[in-house]
Each structure stands twice: as structure tokens, then as C-alpha cells.
Design an enzyme around this catalytic site. Structure first.
Site, PDB file in Angstrom:
ATOM      1  N   TYR A 124     -12.024   7.354 -12.597  1.00 12.07           N
ATOM      2  CA  TYR A 124     -12.248   6.100 -11.868  1.00 12.07           C
ATOM      3  C   TYR A 124     -12.975   5.089 -12.765  1.00 12.07           C
ATOM      4  O   TYR A 124     -12.500   3.962 -12.961  1.00 12.07           O
ATOM      5  CB  TYR A 124     -13.071   6.401 -10.621  1.00 12.07           C
ATOM      6  CG  TYR A 124     -13.328   5.215  -9.722  1.00 12.07           C
ATOM      7  CD1 TYR A 124     -12.305   4.681  -8.948  1.00 12.07           C
ATOM      8  CD2 TYR A 124     -14.595   4.644  -9.631  1.00 12.07           C
ATOM      9  CE1 TYR A 124     -12.542   3.594  -8.105  1.00 12.07           C
ATOM     10  CE2 TYR A 124     -14.842   3.573  -8.787  1.00 12.07           C
ATOM     11  CZ  TYR A 124     -13.813   3.046  -8.030  1.00 12.07           C
ATOM     12  OH  TYR A 124     -14.052   1.981  -7.195  1.00 12.07           O
ATOM     13  N   GLY A 163      -5.307   4.476   2.520  1.00 10.14           N
ATOM     14  CA  GLY A 163      -5.205   3.407   3.519  1.00 10.14           C
ATOM     15  C   GLY A 163      -4.604   3.952   4.806  1.00 10.14           C
ATOM     16  O   GLY A 163      -3.986   5.018   4.800  1.00 10.14           O
ATOM     17  N   ASP A 201       0.849  -1.190   0.000  1.00 14.94           N
ATOM     18  CA  ASP A 201       0.000   0.000   0.000  1.00 14.94           C
ATOM     19  C   ASP A 201       0.887   1.244   0.000  1.00 14.94           C
ATOM     20  O   ASP A 201       1.975   1.220   0.578  1.00 14.94           O
ATOM     21  CB  ASP A 201      -0.891   0.016   1.258  1.00 14.94           C
ATOM     22  CG  ASP A 201      -2.177   0.774   1.047  1.00 14.94           C
ATOM     23  OD1 ASP A 201      -3.252   0.160   1.103  1.00 14.94           O
ATOM     24  OD2 ASP A 201      -2.108   2.003   0.806  1.00 14.94           O
ATOM     25  N   ASN A 202       0.400   2.323  -0.632  1.00 12.76           N
ATOM     26  CA  ASN A 202       1.151   3.584  -0.556  1.00 12.76           C
ATOM     27  C   ASN A 202       0.522   4.542   0.467  1.00 12.76           C
ATOM     28  O   ASN A 202       0.932   5.694   0.562  1.00 12.76           O
ATOM     29  CB  ASN A 202       1.249   4.269  -1.931  1.00 12.76           C
ATOM     30  CG  ASN A 202      -0.097   4.802  -2.402  1.00 12.76           C
ATOM     31  OD1 ASN A 202      -1.132   4.511  -1.804  1.00 12.76           O
ATOM     32  ND2 ASN A 202      -0.087   5.578  -3.467  1.00 12.76           N
ATOM     33  N   LEU A 246       6.762  -4.182  -9.358  1.00 11.29           N
ATOM     34  CA  LEU A 246       7.034  -4.833  -8.075  1.00 11.29           C
ATOM     35  C   LEU A 246       7.562  -6.239  -8.374  1.00 11.29           C
ATOM     36  O   LEU A 246       6.973  -6.962  -9.190  1.00 11.29           O
ATOM     37  CB  LEU A 246       5.723  -4.922  -7.273  1.00 11.29           C
ATOM     38  CG  LEU A 246       5.768  -5.607  -5.918  1.00 11.29           C
ATOM     39  CD1 LEU A 246       6.608  -4.805  -4.929  1.00 11.29           C
ATOM     40  CD2 LEU A 246       4.345  -5.774  -5.360  1.00 11.29           C
ATOM     41  N   TYR A 247       8.657  -6.594  -7.738  1.00  9.08           N
ATOM     42  CA  TYR A 247       9.244  -7.925  -7.958  1.00  9.08           C
ATOM     43  C   TYR A 247       9.218  -8.693  -6.646  1.00  9.08           C
ATOM     44  O   TYR A 247      10.021  -8.408  -5.753  1.00  9.08           O
ATOM     45  CB  TYR A 247      10.673  -7.802  -8.498  1.00  9.08           C
ATOM     46  CG  TYR A 247      10.712  -7.041  -9.802  1.00  9.08           C
ATOM     47  CD1 TYR A 247      10.367  -7.680 -10.994  1.00  9.08           C
ATOM     48  CD2 TYR A 247      11.055  -5.701  -9.837  1.00  9.08           C
ATOM     49  CE1 TYR A 247      10.360  -6.989 -12.198  1.00  9.08           C
ATOM     50  CE2 TYR A 247      11.055  -5.000 -11.043  1.00  9.08           C
ATOM     51  CZ  TYR A 247      10.707  -5.645 -12.205  1.00  9.08           C
ATOM     52  OH  TYR A 247      10.688  -4.959 -13.397  1.00  9.08           O
ATOM     53  N   THR A 278      -3.164   4.685 -11.431  1.00  9.41           N
ATOM     54  CA  THR A 278      -3.214   3.576 -10.466  1.00  9.41           C
ATOM     55  C   THR A 278      -4.002   2.408 -11.046  1.00  9.41           C
ATOM     56  O   THR A 278      -3.572   1.260 -10.971  1.00  9.41           O
ATOM     57  CB  THR A 278      -3.822   4.054  -9.136  1.00  9.41           C
ATOM     58  OG1 THR A 278      -2.942   5.011  -8.563  1.00  9.41           O
ATOM     59  CG2 THR A 278      -4.027   2.907  -8.168  1.00  9.41           C
ATOM     60  N   TYR A 298      -4.668  -9.901 -21.143  1.00 13.06           N
ATOM     61  CA  TYR A 298      -3.600 -10.757 -20.585  1.00 13.06           C
ATOM     62  C   TYR A 298      -4.057 -12.213 -20.526  1.00 13.06           C
ATOM     63  O   TYR A 298      -3.263 -13.133 -20.716  1.00 13.06           O
ATOM     64  CB  TYR A 298      -3.186 -10.277 -19.182  1.00 13.06           C
ATOM     65  CG  TYR A 298      -2.032  -9.300 -19.203  1.00 13.06           C
ATOM     66  CD1 TYR A 298      -2.234  -7.964 -19.525  1.00 13.06           C
ATOM     67  CD2 TYR A 298      -0.737  -9.708 -18.906  1.00 13.06           C
ATOM     68  CE1 TYR A 298      -1.184  -7.064 -19.552  1.00 13.06           C
ATOM     69  CE2 TYR A 298       0.324  -8.819 -18.929  1.00 13.06           C
ATOM     70  CZ  TYR A 298       0.098  -7.499 -19.247  1.00 13.06           C
ATOM     71  OH  TYR A 298       1.142  -6.620 -19.283  1.00 13.06           O
TER      72      TYR A 298
HETATM   73  N1  LIG Z   1     -15.836  -0.118  -0.960  1.00 11.07           N
HETATM   74  C1  LIG Z   1     -16.634  -0.224  -1.990  1.00 11.07           C
HETATM   75  O1  LIG Z   1     -17.864  -0.099  -1.867  1.00 11.07           O
HETATM   76  C2  LIG Z   1     -16.069  -0.511  -3.367  1.00 11.07           C
HETATM   77  C3  LIG Z   1     -16.966  -0.571  -4.435  1.00 11.07           C
HETATM   78  C4  LIG Z   1     -16.476  -0.850  -5.702  1.00 11.07           C
HETATM   79  C5  LIG Z   1     -15.132  -1.106  -5.897  1.00 11.07           C
HETATM   80  N2  LIG Z   1     -14.281  -1.041  -4.834  1.00 11.07           N
HETATM   81  C6  LIG Z   1     -12.857  -1.286  -5.125  1.00 11.07           C
HETATM   82  O2  LIG Z   1     -12.248  -2.039  -4.089  1.00 11.07           O
HETATM   83  C7  LIG Z   1     -10.915  -1.592  -3.881  1.00 11.07           C
HETATM   84  C8  LIG Z   1     -10.717  -1.234  -2.411  1.00 11.07           C
HETATM   85  O3  LIG Z   1     -11.624  -0.192  -2.075  1.00 11.07           O
HETATM   86  P1  LIG Z   1     -11.782   0.361  -0.574  1.00 11.07           P
HETATM   87  O4  LIG Z   1     -13.209   0.697  -0.388  1.00 11.07           O
HETATM   88  O5  LIG Z   1     -11.112  -0.567   0.351  1.00 11.07           O
HETATM   89  O6  LIG Z   1     -11.001   1.738  -0.707  1.00 11.07           O
HETATM   90  P2  LIG Z   1      -9.766   2.313   0.144  1.00 11.07           P
HETATM   91  O7  LIG Z   1      -9.502   3.686  -0.390  1.00 11.07           O
HETATM   92  O8  LIG Z   1     -10.022   2.144   1.588  1.00 11.07           O
HETATM   93  O9  LIG Z   1      -8.604   1.318  -0.271  1.00 11.07           O
HETATM   94  C9  LIG Z   1      -7.779   1.508  -1.376  1.00 11.07           C
HETATM   95  C10 LIG Z   1      -6.345   1.251  -0.930  1.00 11.07           C
HETATM   96  O10 LIG Z   1      -5.486   1.375  -2.067  1.00 11.07           O
HETATM   97  C11 LIG Z   1      -4.345   2.147  -1.671  1.00 11.07           C
HETATM   98  N3  LIG Z   1      -3.785   2.767  -2.863  1.00 11.07           N
HETATM   99  C12 LIG Z   1      -4.331   3.738  -3.640  1.00 11.07           C
HETATM  100  N4  LIG Z   1      -3.509   4.039  -4.653  1.00 11.07           N
HETATM  101  C13 LIG Z   1      -2.423   3.218  -4.535  1.00 11.07           C
HETATM  102  C14 LIG Z   1      -1.244   3.051  -5.279  1.00 11.07           C
HETATM  103  N5  LIG Z   1      -0.997   3.782  -6.386  1.00 11.07           N
HETATM  104  N6  LIG Z   1      -0.338   2.132  -4.857  1.00 11.07           N
HETATM  105  C15 LIG Z   1      -0.554   1.392  -3.750  1.00 11.07           C
HETATM  106  N7  LIG Z   1      -1.674   1.507  -2.995  1.00 11.07           N
HETATM  107  C16 LIG Z   1      -2.603   2.412  -3.394  1.00 11.07           C
HETATM  108  C17 LIG Z   1      -4.890   3.148  -0.670  1.00 11.07           C
HETATM  109  O11 LIG Z   1      -3.901   3.723   0.137  1.00 11.07           O
HETATM  110  C18 LIG Z   1      -5.877   2.280   0.096  1.00 11.07           C
HETATM  111  O12 LIG Z   1      -5.251   1.596   1.164  1.00 11.07           O
HETATM  112  C19 LIG Z   1     -10.682  -0.428  -4.831  1.00 11.07           C
HETATM  113  O13 LIG Z   1      -9.992  -0.903  -5.964  1.00 11.07           O
HETATM  114  C20 LIG Z   1     -12.064   0.008  -5.192  1.00 11.07           C
HETATM  115  O14 LIG Z   1     -12.108   0.568  -6.479  1.00 11.07           O
HETATM  116  C21 LIG Z   1     -14.711  -0.737  -3.577  1.00 11.07           C
END
Ligand SMILES: NC(=O)c1ccc[n+]([C@@H]2O[C@H](COP(=O)([O-])OP(=O)(O)OC[C@H]3O[C@@H](n4cnc5c(N)ncnc54)[C@H](O)[C@@H]3O)[C@@H](O)[C@H]2O)c1
Length: 325
Positions: free
Chosen positions: A148, A41, A36-37, A66-67, A95, A162
Site C-alpha cells: 500500500y 466497495g 468500481d470493482n 478505460l475509455y 491497483t 505525467y
Molecule cells: N479513509 C481513509 O482514512 C483514507 C486515508 C488515506 C487514503 N485513503 C485513500 O482514499 C481512497 C478511498 O479510500 P476509502 O477509505 O474510501 O476505502 P474503500 O475501500 O471504502 O474504497 C476503495 C474503493 O476502491 C474500489 N477498488 C479497489 N480496487 C479497485 C480496482 N482495482 N478497480 C476498481 N475499483 C477498485 C473498492 O471496491 C472500493 O469501493 C483510497 O485510495 C485510499 O487509499 C483513504
């Protein structure tokens, strides 16, 4: 507990869904590498996992390669709420798209299975209800949500290319509105917004007249859906909708939260934001037949658990704002 211990990479593992997924994978007996970045988060989300012998955390941005050596990847890294993904829309698209390319490249090299956390937003403002997986969507590619929506659509395209071109084993899940403990308190999403406002006794801000409907899935149900999809046979790729098909008007959600918190908050009406879908509801026929999955947590139960989490968070003053870096 699983019989085979796998090395599992969770990108976005310090986020709301990712932290629950890490917990579940550890409970099932796997080795978890959480990447995570910390854009949205929070270290607090995974603090209780540090010290677990099979948990490892790596600060890394998925837009860079990432390796690592792993068997399975859950690709969740991406800000998920409009406030967060619109803060730096170019980075949001990067992202989704570059992150997907990097993770798919890793999966290709290692012959690892990879699951993509896609979204109901790929359907845009849908013209059919409920949405089935074969509905192609109604997305505005130019609007403020496009970074998004289109980013996630492009990621799905990459997953399927892929798969076809390099035979990568993919699983694509389209997540509908999910809620639960560890949602970000300031993410502007309807459940967290209403709960925090109700707990603070502040007016509940309702966009539009509140007749727009939403369907809410509790986080543990969603994670169960992830696990079941990941464990399907290789020919099963998805996309599969995972969400709760039981719709309620947003106004009713506000009223339930006021009731469950015992708050004195009133409801305040505001104009609807641009491109906000008026209705969103999953058709989960495929998840039911393929995964034998359906949501099991009743809305009031899930709301109570989420309210308890936010009450503790506000009491401990831990409601920090996200680091926009
Ligand atoms: N919560 C929902 O209702 C919902 C609905 C549809 C899709 N999603 C998808 O599920 C996933 C998780 O969502 P969430 O609700 O936990 O959101 P969140 O924002 O809590 O979690 C996303 C995480 O990704 C990390 N992140 C963002 N950009 C990054 C990068 N470039 N490199 C590394 N880490 C990165 C953030 O720091 C965070 O910890 C997302 O991909 C989101 O699109 C969630």
C-alpha cells in the site's frame, strides 16, 4: 450548484469516501460516472444514487484501461484498510500503480484534470511530527504494509512524471485518517472497530497500550478539501495534506465511543502489529493557506453520526463481509 456541469469520473466510487464524493458532485450539479470493482466497495453505498438522472455506475477494474469521455477524474480506487490491502498485496500494488497509469493515460488523452487520493502512509512511521508535505517519509519497503505505502508512493511519482513529461493537470491529496458513515464495518480500522464492538457490547480491542495517538477527520470535511483542491489553478499540483491536526490517544477514542454509545464494553489490550506508526498527525498549514480549508466537524459530532450509521446497519443486519475476488 456549480454553473458549469462537468462530466466527472470517480474511481472507487462505491467505497466509503468515493460514495460521499459522488453525492457531493451530484449536489454540485455535475454528471458523475462511478467506477468500481466492488472489492471493498458496496452497492448499498450508492443505492440511493441510482435513478438520479446525472449518475451512472460502471463495474470495472482500474488495472484495465478505460475509455470514456470525461472532464475530471478523482482516482480513489484502492483498498484502504490493512486487512483489505494485505489480503492480496500484489493486486494492491497493481491497483495503485497500473490504476494510476491507466487513469493518467485517460487524463492525458482527454486533457482532463486528475486528482489522486494519496495517503499519509507515504510518510511511513514518521520521524518528524507533525508531518509537512516536504517530509520524505520513513517507509519499510519490505514489510506487510509496503504494498500500500510503496504503491501509493509510486502512484505519486507517476502523477508528477505525467505532469512534467505530458503536462497533465494533476492534484495530489495526502489523506490522513478519515471516518464517517459508510466505513466498512469489518475493515479493522480503529473508529469502525471500536464503534461496532461498543454497539455489540463486545470487548474493545486496543493494540499496544493505547497511548499511540491518531487524528481523525470527518468525511464531509475531507470531501470539501478535495473539491477545493480540484478547483485550484492549474499550477497547483500538491501534494497537500488533508486531515485533522487534533491528536488524541487511541485509548481516549475508545473511552469516548464507550461513553457516546452508552455501551458496557470493556477495553482489551493486544500487541501492536508490525510497522504500526506510533504517532501520525498532519501539518495542514498548506491546506489552510492554499485552500482556506480546515476541519470544521467536532470529533463528538462526527462520532455520533457514525455511531447512528452503524447502529442502523447492525439493526438491519446489513453488515456483510467484503467480497475478496
Ligand atoms: N479513509 C481513509 O482514512 C483514507 C486515508 C488515506 C487514503 N485513503 C485513500 O482514499 C481512497 C478511498 O479510500 P476509502 O477509505 O474510501 O476505502 P474503500 O475501500 O471504502 O474504497 C476503495 C474503493 O476502491 C474500489 N477498488 C479497489 N480496487 C479497485 C480496482 N482495482 N478497480 C476498481 N475499483 C477498485 C473498492 O471496491 C472500493 O469501493 C483510497 O485510495 C485510499 O487509499 C483513504
Amino acid at each position: 450548484m456549480s454553473l458549469v456541469r462537468k462530466r466527472v469520473l470517480v474511481t472507487g466510487g462505491a467505497g466509503f469516501l468515493g460514495s460521499h464524493l459522488c453525492e457531493r458532485l451530484l449536489a454540485d450539479g455535475h454528471d458523475v460516472l462511478c467506477v468500481d470493482n466492488y472489492f471493498t466497495g458496496r452497492k448499498d453505498n450508492i443505492a440511493h444514487l441510482h435513478g438520479h438522472p446525472h449518475f451512472e455506475m460502471l463495474r470495472h477494474d482500474v488495472t484495465f484501461p478505460l475509455y470514456v469521455e470525461i472532464d475530471e477524474i478523482y482516482n480513489l480506487a484502492c483498498p484502504a484498510s490493512p486487512i483489505h490491502y494485505q489480503f492480496d498485496p500484489v493486486q494492491t500494488t497493481k491497483t495503485s500503480v497500473v490504476g494510476a497509469i491507466n487513469m493518467l493515460g485517460l487524463a492525458k488523452r482527454l486533457k482532463a484534470k486528475i486528482l489522486q487520493a494519496s495517503t499519509s502512509e507515504v510518510y511511513g512511521d514518521p520521524t518528524v511530527h507533525p508531518q509537512t508535505e516536504d517530509y520524505r517519509g520513513n517507509v519499510n519497503p519490505l514489510g506487510p504494509r509496503a504494498c500500500y505505502d510503496e504503491g501509493k508512493r509510486a502512484a505519486e511519482t507517476l502523477f508528477f512524471d505525467y505532469h512534467r513529461q505530458h503536462r497533465v493537470r494533476i492534484k495530489v491529496v495526502r489523506i490522513f485518517n478519515t471516518y464517517g458513515p459508510r466505513m466498512h464495518p469489518d475493515d479493522g480500522r480503529v473508529v469502525s472497530n471500536f464503534i461496532v464492538q461498543a454497539l455489540r457490547g463486545a470487548p474493545i480491542t486496543l493494540y499496544g497500550d493505547g497511548s499511540q495517538t491518531r487524528a481523525f477527520c470527518f468525511v464531509s470535511d475531507l470531501i470539501e478539501g478535495f473539491m477545493r483542491l480540484m478547483n485550484t489553478a492549474d499550477e497547483v499540483t500538491g501534494p497537500v495534506n488533508i486531515g485533522n491536526p487534533h491528536e488524541i490517544p487511541v485509548r481516549e477514542l475508545a473511552e469516548r465511543i464507550i461513553h457516546l454509545t452508552g455501551s458496557a464494553s470493556t477495553i482489551e489490550y493486544r500487541p501492536l502489529p508490525q510497522d504500526d506508526p506510533t504517532q501520525r498527525c498532519p501539518d495542514i498549514t498548506l491546506a489552510r493557506s492554499l485552500l482556506r480549508w480546515e476541519p470544521s466537524v467536532a470529533l463528538d459530532d462526527g462520532l455520533r453520526r457514525t455511531i447512528d450509521y452503524f447502529a442502523d446497519l447492525l439493526a438491519s443486519d446489513g453488515a456483510d463481509t467484503p467480497r475478496h475476488a
